[in-house]
Design a protein around this motif. Structure first.
Motif, PDB file in Angstrom:
ATOM      1  N   GLY A 198       0.934  -1.069   0.126  1.00 42.57           N
ATOM      2  CA  GLY A 198       0.058   0.040  -0.030  1.00 42.57           C
ATOM      3  C   GLY A 198       0.746   1.235   0.034  1.00 42.57           C
ATOM      4  O   GLY A 198       0.474   2.183  -0.855  1.00 42.57           O
ATOM      5  N   LEU A 199       1.843   1.194   0.758  1.00 43.88           N
ATOM      6  CA  LEU A 199       2.767   2.388   0.946  1.00 43.88           C
ATOM      7  C   LEU A 199       3.580   2.587  -0.515  1.00 43.88           C
ATOM      8  O   LEU A 199       3.811   3.700  -1.115  1.00 43.88           O
ATOM      9  CB  LEU A 199       3.641   2.382   1.924  1.00 43.88           C
ATOM     10  CG  LEU A 199       4.766   3.493   2.242  1.00 43.88           C
ATOM     11  CD1 LEU A 199       3.837   4.467   2.331  1.00 43.88           C
ATOM     12  CD2 LEU A 199       5.652   3.174   3.327  1.00 43.88           C
ATOM     13  N   ALA A 200       3.786   1.507  -1.188  1.00 49.17           N
ATOM     14  CA  ALA A 200       4.414   1.481  -2.324  1.00 49.17           C
ATOM     15  C   ALA A 200       3.606   2.107  -3.377  1.00 49.17           C
ATOM     16  O   ALA A 200       4.080   3.077  -4.205  1.00 49.17           O
ATOM     17  CB  ALA A 200       5.133   0.256  -2.747  1.00 49.17           C
ATOM     18  N   VAL A 201       2.335   1.892  -3.465  1.00 46.52           N
ATOM     19  CA  VAL A 201       1.455   2.326  -4.426  1.00 46.52           C
ATOM     20  C   VAL A 201       1.273   3.904  -4.174  1.00 46.52           C
ATOM     21  O   VAL A 201       1.345   4.531  -5.298  1.00 46.52           O
ATOM     22  CB  VAL A 201       0.169   1.576  -4.184  1.00 46.52           C
ATOM     23  CG1 VAL A 201      -0.954   2.536  -5.062  1.00 46.52           C
ATOM     24  CG2 VAL A 201       0.079   0.146  -4.704  1.00 46.52           C
ATOM     25  N   LEU A 202       1.098   4.294  -2.880  1.00 48.69           N
ATOM     26  CA  LEU A 202       0.876   5.727  -2.591  1.00 48.69           C
ATOM     27  C   LEU A 202       2.150   6.390  -3.025  1.00 48.69           C
ATOM     28  O   LEU A 202       2.117   7.677  -3.591  1.00 48.69           O
ATOM     29  CB  LEU A 202       0.729   5.856  -1.092  1.00 48.69           C
ATOM     30  CG  LEU A 202      -0.614   5.470  -0.481  1.00 48.69           C
ATOM     31  CD1 LEU A 202      -0.444   5.350   1.000  1.00 48.69           C
ATOM     32  CD2 LEU A 202      -1.831   6.268  -1.112  1.00 48.69           C
ATOM     33  N   LEU A 203       3.490   5.905  -2.717  1.00 44.81           N
ATOM     34  CA  LEU A 203       4.656   6.671  -3.307  1.00 44.81           C
ATOM     35  C   LEU A 203       4.807   6.872  -4.541  1.00 44.81           C
ATOM     36  O   LEU A 203       5.057   7.885  -5.195  1.00 44.81           O
ATOM     37  CB  LEU A 203       5.941   5.872  -2.442  1.00 44.81           C
ATOM     38  CG  LEU A 203       6.232   6.070  -1.077  1.00 44.81           C
ATOM     39  CD1 LEU A 203       7.168   5.121  -0.635  1.00 44.81           C
ATOM     40  CD2 LEU A 203       6.320   7.607  -0.631  1.00 44.81           C
ATOM     41  N   GLY A 204       4.403   5.659  -5.318  1.00 43.58           N
ATOM     42  CA  GLY A 204       4.656   5.662  -6.812  1.00 43.58           C
ATOM     43  C   GLY A 204       3.536   6.685  -7.497  1.00 43.58           C
ATOM     44  O   GLY A 204       3.991   7.180  -8.340  1.00 43.58           O
ATOM     45  N   LEU A 205       2.425   6.532  -7.086  1.00 44.20           N
ATOM     46  CA  LEU A 205       1.425   7.049  -7.808  1.00 44.20           C
ATOM     47  C   LEU A 205       1.344   8.767  -7.334  1.00 44.20           C
ATOM     48  O   LEU A 205       1.139   9.645  -8.112  1.00 44.20           O
ATOM     49  CB  LEU A 205      -0.218   6.745  -7.430  1.00 44.20           C
ATOM     50  CG  LEU A 205      -0.482   5.539  -8.037  1.00 44.20           C
ATOM     51  CD1 LEU A 205      -1.832   4.940  -7.426  1.00 44.20           C
ATOM     52  CD2 LEU A 205      -0.308   5.591  -9.407  1.00 44.20           C
ATOM     53  N   GLY A 206       1.838   9.029  -5.961  1.00 42.26           N
ATOM     54  CA  GLY A 206       1.778  10.350  -5.529  1.00 42.26           C
ATOM     55  C   GLY A 206       2.981  11.232  -5.983  1.00 42.26           C
ATOM     56  O   GLY A 206       2.884  12.459  -6.265  1.00 42.26           O
ATOM     57  N   LEU A 207       4.121  10.354  -6.226  1.00 39.60           N
ATOM     58  CA  LEU A 207       5.205  11.204  -6.844  1.00 39.60           C
ATOM     59  C   LEU A 207       5.253  11.340  -8.429  1.00 39.60           C
ATOM     60  O   LEU A 207       6.295  11.814  -9.245  1.00 39.60           O
ATOM     61  CB  LEU A 207       6.436  10.451  -6.448  1.00 39.60           C
ATOM     62  CG  LEU A 207       6.618  10.370  -4.828  1.00 39.60           C
ATOM     63  CD1 LEU A 207       7.959   9.785  -4.323  1.00 39.60           C
ATOM     64  CD2 LEU A 207       6.851  11.851  -4.302  1.00 39.60           C
ATOM     65  N   LEU A 208       4.357  10.509  -9.005  1.00 41.11           N
ATOM     66  CA  LEU A 208       4.430  10.503 -10.610  1.00 41.11           C
ATOM     67  C   LEU A 208       4.284  11.821 -11.073  1.00 41.11           C
ATOM     68  O   LEU A 208       4.939  12.008 -12.399  1.00 41.11           O
ATOM     69  CB  LEU A 208       3.134   9.712 -10.939  1.00 41.11           C
ATOM     70  CG  LEU A 208       3.109   9.058 -12.483  1.00 41.11           C
ATOM     71  CD1 LEU A 208       4.390   8.407 -12.770  1.00 41.11           C
ATOM     72  CD2 LEU A 208       1.864   8.376 -12.623  1.00 41.11           C
ATOM     73  N   PRO A 209       3.465  12.824 -10.743  1.00 36.75           N
ATOM     74  CA  PRO A 209       3.418  13.968 -11.395  1.00 36.75           C
ATOM     75  C   PRO A 209       4.625  14.862 -11.065  1.00 36.75           C
ATOM     76  O   PRO A 209       4.866  16.136 -11.789  1.00 36.75           O
ATOM     77  CB  PRO A 209       2.103  14.715 -10.638  1.00 36.75           C
ATOM     78  CG  PRO A 209       1.292  13.554 -10.025  1.00 36.75           C
ATOM     79  CD  PRO A 209       2.537  12.764  -9.538  1.00 36.75           C
ATOM     80  N   VAL A 210       5.480  14.741  -9.919  1.00 37.61           N
ATOM     81  CA  VAL A 210       6.332  15.664  -9.783  1.00 37.61           C
ATOM     82  C   VAL A 210       7.881  15.143 -10.021  1.00 37.61           C
ATOM     83  O   VAL A 210       8.932  15.954 -10.071  1.00 37.61           O
ATOM     84  CB  VAL A 210       6.181  15.923  -8.380  1.00 37.61           C
ATOM     85  CG1 VAL A 210       5.138  16.663  -8.004  1.00 37.61           C
ATOM     86  CG2 VAL A 210       6.663  14.824  -7.247  1.00 37.61           C
ATOM     87  N   LEU A 211       8.028  13.812 -10.448  1.00 45.06           N
ATOM     88  CA  LEU A 211       9.447  13.406 -10.766  1.00 45.06           C
ATOM     89  C   LEU A 211       9.490  12.788 -11.958  1.00 45.06           C
ATOM     90  O   LEU A 211       8.392  12.467 -12.554  1.00 45.06           O
ATOM     91  CB  LEU A 211       9.590  12.071  -9.642  1.00 45.06           C
ATOM     92  CG  LEU A 211       9.713  12.453  -8.101  1.00 45.06           C
ATOM     93  CD1 LEU A 211       9.997  11.298  -7.308  1.00 45.06           C
ATOM     94  CD2 LEU A 211      10.997  13.521  -7.984  1.00 45.06           C
ATOM     95  N   PRO A 212      10.485  12.763 -12.450  1.00 48.30           N
ATOM     96  CA  PRO A 212      10.913  12.249 -13.861  1.00 48.30           C
ATOM     97  C   PRO A 212      10.286  10.770 -14.089  1.00 48.30           C
ATOM     98  O   PRO A 212      10.260  10.001 -13.257  1.00 48.30           O
ATOM     99  CB  PRO A 212      12.351  12.237 -14.187  1.00 48.30           C
ATOM    100  CG  PRO A 212      12.798  13.318 -13.227  1.00 48.30           C
ATOM    101  CD  PRO A 212      11.730  13.159 -12.128  1.00 48.30           C
ATOM    102  N   ALA A 213       9.907  10.412 -15.218  1.00 52.10           N
ATOM    103  CA  ALA A 213       9.553   9.187 -15.588  1.00 52.10           C
ATOM    104  C   ALA A 213      10.435   8.018 -15.170  1.00 52.10           C
ATOM    105  O   ALA A 213      11.791   8.237 -15.263  1.00 52.10           O
ATOM    106  CB  ALA A 213       9.228   8.699 -17.095  1.00 52.10           C
ATOM    107  N   GLY A 214      10.149   6.860 -14.506  1.00 52.31           N
ATOM    108  CA  GLY A 214      10.954   5.962 -13.775  1.00 52.31           C
ATOM    109  C   GLY A 214      11.426   6.164 -12.367  1.00 52.31           C
ATOM    110  O   GLY A 214      11.642   4.968 -11.809  1.00 52.31           O
TER     111      GLY A 214
END
Length: 254
Positions: A198-214
């Protein structure tokens, strides 16, 4: 005989029938292998030649890294930067290999060839098997099926890029992650495992708009050590509390 015995920690007495393992492995291999269409189209649209596109699937053979590379190139990124991002995404396969080397127990001469097939899907299928025989069958069938189909559909996708059009409309790029999540979900049995996921999903999706792809994927990997650290602190606090209560009880008796 050792291939039929249960692997340590599985608690299983017998493995699944070989036919059931093959069926599951083929299902994963076929479903994810078709995603090669999307990569072939995306790579061709990013300006890579047919030979370059096919070489990536033949030699790299890890979808996330391949998509990260061509995506960065399509966005106008530096080739070295794009390659570095793809490399870091592929590092996870090295950790898979550490675990699979114990489960597969392959002869030393075979290991370099098997390493080419150490990816998300083969690891998930292999880890789902309770016996060494099942692990080897699942790994081999998934790897062979996926390798052949991925490279074939990569070629077809690159050749027919203009005819296929936008891969998002077909949903082929989502096939691989969807299958992997379907394999992973039943394996999340403990509260700790579910918390990490669950935490991995939150980190991945939450940071998607602000960090470069990957990069969000790499940051999401921090979920495991964070949860384990928090669990260790909580367990340590519980131990200290029990010791304090025991000491207080002892003083009261005196």
């Amino acid at each position: 005989m050792t291939e039929q015995t249960a692997l340590p920690g599985t608690g299983a007495v017998e493995g699944k029938p070989d036919a059931a393992v093959v069926r599951d492995a083929l299902g994963v291999g076929v479903a994810v292998g078709l995603s090669g269409f999307a990569f072939g189209v995306t790579s061709a649209g990013s300006g890579l030649t047919l030979a370059q596109t096919c070489a990536l699937s033949l030699l790299v053979f890890t979808g996330a890294s391949q998509f990260a590379l061509v995506g960065a190139l399509a966005a106008g990124g530096n080739p070295l930067t794009a390659a570095a991002g793809a490399f870091f995404l592929g590092v996870r396969n090295a950790f898979y290999g550490l675990r699979l080397s114990q489960l597969l127990a392959l002869p030393r001469a075979v290991r370099p060839f098997a390493a080419q097939w150490v990816i998300d899907e083969t690891t998930a299928v292999a880890l789902a098997q309770p016996t060494r025989r099942g692990v080897r069958i699942g790994f081999t069938v998934t790897g062979l099926t996926l390798y052949v189909l991925w490279n074939l559909t990569t070629l077809l996708g690159a050749l027919g890029a203009e005819a296929i059009g936008d891969t998002a409309a077909w949903g082929l790029d989502a096939a691989g992650p969807a299958v992997f999540l379907a394999l992973l979900a039943p394996m999340l049995k403990s509260t700790t495992e579910r918390t990490v996921a669950g935490l991995a999903v939150l980190l991945g999706l939450g940071l998607l708009p602000v960090l470069p792809a990957g990069v969000p994927v790499l940051v999401a990997a921090l979920a495991a050590p964070l949860v384990l650290w928090a669990r260790g602190r909580r367990a340590g606090g519980a131990v200290v509390s029990r010791d304090d209560r025991a000491a207080s009880a002892g003083e009261g008796e005196r």
